[in-house]
Design an enzyme around this catalytic site. Structure first.
Site, PDB file in Angstrom:
ATOM      1  N   CYS A  72      33.488  44.385  42.517  1.00 22.89           N
ATOM      2  CA  CYS A  72      35.046  44.518  42.700  1.00 22.89           C
ATOM      3  C   CYS A  72      35.695  43.257  42.422  1.00 22.89           C
ATOM      4  O   CYS A  72      35.509  42.319  43.164  1.00 22.89           O
ATOM      5  CB  CYS A  72      35.250  44.935  43.878  1.00 22.89           C
ATOM      6  N   CYS A 186      38.898  45.296  36.118  1.00 26.41           N
ATOM      7  CA  CYS A 186      38.594  46.223  37.320  1.00 26.41           C
ATOM      8  C   CYS A 186      37.681  46.878  37.104  1.00 26.41           C
ATOM      9  O   CYS A 186      37.678  47.557  35.810  1.00 26.41           O
ATOM     10  CB  CYS A 186      39.910  46.706  37.608  1.00 26.41           C
TER      11      CYS A 186
HETATM   12  N1  DGL Z   1      37.487  48.202  41.503  1.00 29.84           N
HETATM   13  C1  DGL Z   1      38.375  47.288  41.991  1.00 29.84           C
HETATM   14  C2  DGL Z   1      38.263  45.971  41.268  1.00 29.84           C
HETATM   15  O1  DGL Z   1      37.515  45.678  40.512  1.00 29.84           O
HETATM   16  C3  DGL Z   1      39.610  47.411  43.060  1.00 29.84           C
HETATM   17  C4  DGL Z   1      40.330  48.461  42.603  1.00 29.84           C
HETATM   18  C5  DGL Z   1      41.402  48.898  43.666  1.00 29.84           C
HETATM   19  O2  DGL Z   1      40.865  49.021  44.775  1.00 29.84           O
HETATM   20  O3  DGL Z   1      42.515  48.425  43.740  1.00 29.84           O
HETATM   21  O4  DGL Z   1      39.307  45.162  41.132  1.00 29.84           O
END
Ligand code: DGL
Length: 271
Positions: A72, A186
């Protein structure tokens, strides 16, 4: 045979897990989707730091992980420093928007960067951006609500937010002045790359962090430990994976089925 822990705010980290599994097919992976506390992207750092530590403690105590992949971008930006400080003996690999490879790929010199508000506002991202901003023009686009819509598989919202974001960034194409390269900063966004490609109207280049993270993880695992012996691993291609969710386990089940083409049980957990 200790597993590698992988976590994300929700289903997004599966785009990283897919690459990890391809790079390290004999390793065991335990994936935690923190869907009960997602999205992270528009939350303050203290929430993300607290959740990242709670999940890491769970993975160490309950699964005896030998390494951790923070799949993430938002959690990496907010929490990787404190995670490493707290667990100095645990190899921890994070992910960040692929700006550097984008500079090497762009022909027009204009690069779109889609990420959460948290990632784009972080000190970690500012350092990365500042080191590269003289080499290309970056159009930074916070995508509020997009990860959440992907998490809920809400097609109408995904389309609405994506088209707003793409329009804000300007025009796409191969002529000078157009964006020809789009960084998906993301881990949720690679799942909607076909939609973004359609909206761009031109065959643009997408960059995501899954494959580089997987290669980095392989290097670190090889340095620290022996890779799992292929003779010990099962012949079933995907039974080295285990899935846990702090929220809607059906959503993780369906995303695993759709993107990893397998039907794994998803265990509900409270952390
Ligand atoms: N998948 C996550 C990222 O790479 C975060 C998405 C979220 O929870 O807003 O930033």
């Amino acid at each position: 045979m200790h597993p590698i822990g992988v976590f994300d705010s929700g289903v997004g980290g599966l785009s990283v897990l897919r690459a990890l599994h391809a790079e390290l097919p004999q390793e065991l992976f335990v994936y935690v989707a923190d869907s009960g506390h997602a999205p992270y992207g528009e939350r303050d750092d203290s929430h993300i730091i607290e959740r990242s530590h709670a999940i890491t403690d769970y993975l160490i105590q309950r699964h005896a992980i030998k390494a951790l992949v923070v799949a993430c971008n938002t959690a990496t930006a907010a929490a990787i420093h404190t995670l490493r400080a707290m667990h100095p003996n645990l190899p921890i690999i994070g992910i960040e928007p692929a700006l550097k490879p984008a500079v090497a790929m762009t022909r027009t010199g204009r690069i779109g960067v889609m990420a959460t508000r948290g990632t784009l506002g972080s000190e970690k991202f500012k350092t990365l951006y500042t080191s590269l901003k003289d080499q290309a023009e970056f159009i930074l686009q916070p995508c509020d609500g997009l990860a959440d819509a992907i998490e809920r598989d809400d097609a109408a919202q995904i389309l609405r937010i994506s088209s707003d974001c793409m329009q804000n960034m300007g025009s796409f194409g191969h002529a000078p002045g157009n964006i020809d390269t789009l960084v998906l900063g993301c881990t949720h966004y690679p799942f909607i790359a076909p939609i973004l490609q359609n909206l761009a109207g031109y065959p643009i280049q997408f960059l995501e962090g899954g494959a580089p993270v997987a290669r980095q993880t392989k290097r670190i695992i090889t340095d620290h430990f022996k890779l799992c012996d292929s003779k010990l691993a099962s012949t079933e291609p995907l039974n080295t994976l285990q899935f846990f969710s702090t929220g809607n386990s059906a959503s993780l089940f369906h995303t695993v089925k759709r993107w990893l083409h397998s039907q794994h049980t998803v265990h509900s957990i409270t952390i």
